[in-house]
Write a protein that holds these residues in place. Sequence first.
Motif, PDB file in Angstrom:
ATOM      1  N   VAL A   4      37.628  33.271  46.193  1.00 52.13           N
ATOM      2  CA  VAL A   4      36.764  32.270  46.831  1.00 52.13           C
ATOM      3  C   VAL A   4      35.422  32.196  46.120  1.00 52.13           C
TER       4      VAL A   4
ATOM      5  N   ARG B  76      35.854  30.439  42.713  1.00 55.41           N
ATOM      6  CA  ARG B  76      36.138  29.004  42.809  1.00 55.41           C
ATOM      7  C   ARG B  76      34.927  28.207  43.283  1.00 55.41           C
ATOM      8  N   THR B  77      34.083  28.833  44.086  1.00 54.84           N
ATOM      9  CA  THR B  77      32.875  28.139  44.527  1.00 54.84           C
ATOM     10  C   THR B  77      31.756  28.262  43.506  1.00 54.84           C
TER      11      THR B  77
ATOM     12  N   THR C 149      29.714  30.735  42.948  1.00 56.05           N
ATOM     13  CA  THR C 149      28.504  31.383  43.459  1.00 56.05           C
ATOM     14  C   THR C 149      28.735  32.883  43.568  1.00 56.05           C
TER      15      THR C 149
END
Length: 247
Positions: free
Chosen positions: A117, A120-121, A123
Amino acid sequence: MITLQRDTAPAVPEQAAWAGAQILLLGVLGDAVGLGPLGWLAGTAYGFLTWALLSSAMQRSGCGSLGPADRVTMARGVLVGGVTALVADRAGQDAPTTILVAFAAVALVLDFVDGQVARRTGTASALGARFDMEVDAFLILVLSVHVAFAFGPWVLAIGTMRYLFVVASWILPWLRADLPPSLARKAVAALQGVVLVVAASGVAPFAGILVALALAALLWSFGHDVRWLWRSRAIAQTPVAEGCSSV
């Protein structure tokens, strides 16, 4: 590595909701397996300390809200609280193996998910990565306590080694230096959780040998890192000649 996003909105209500989820899970365990006072105490203390330490760390870093990967890690943390309560309550005697193994296994899987996650973001933050690591480390500690009842106190070395390293770094500052990324280190760390869950399940033959091999791999990994840090310290302390060299 996971993310704690900077925001002006406080994250306290959200963290309080996660603390409530921890209490709710303990209540479910109480109904399902008859969680006793010691289990309630351990699970509640774990949830409160997690909330307090994370809140303090977020305030110091200026992070005001949780990112999507952090929420996955918080979910893992709630499951770890359930494992903690079960291990503390039964102390290796007649523990509900199916529930304990299921919680621990899902927590390990979610460790992979929160990293995905975060990537993919796009950050990430040092604080988020630290939060992720601490949840992992505590799960390994609790699992090692549980498995130690079956195979002996030597298994505790798996769960305590990281904390002993931290204590040693308070005395030896050179141990606090940043280590280079290492796939081997990550693989060995992941191996500990998998092997301990397998050993806790009681279904694998020669589980004690698997745990011993996992410990050997962990000793090698820590030894390799300490050696690298020592060599880096020696290089950093090498005096540099001043002035112009003659030709």
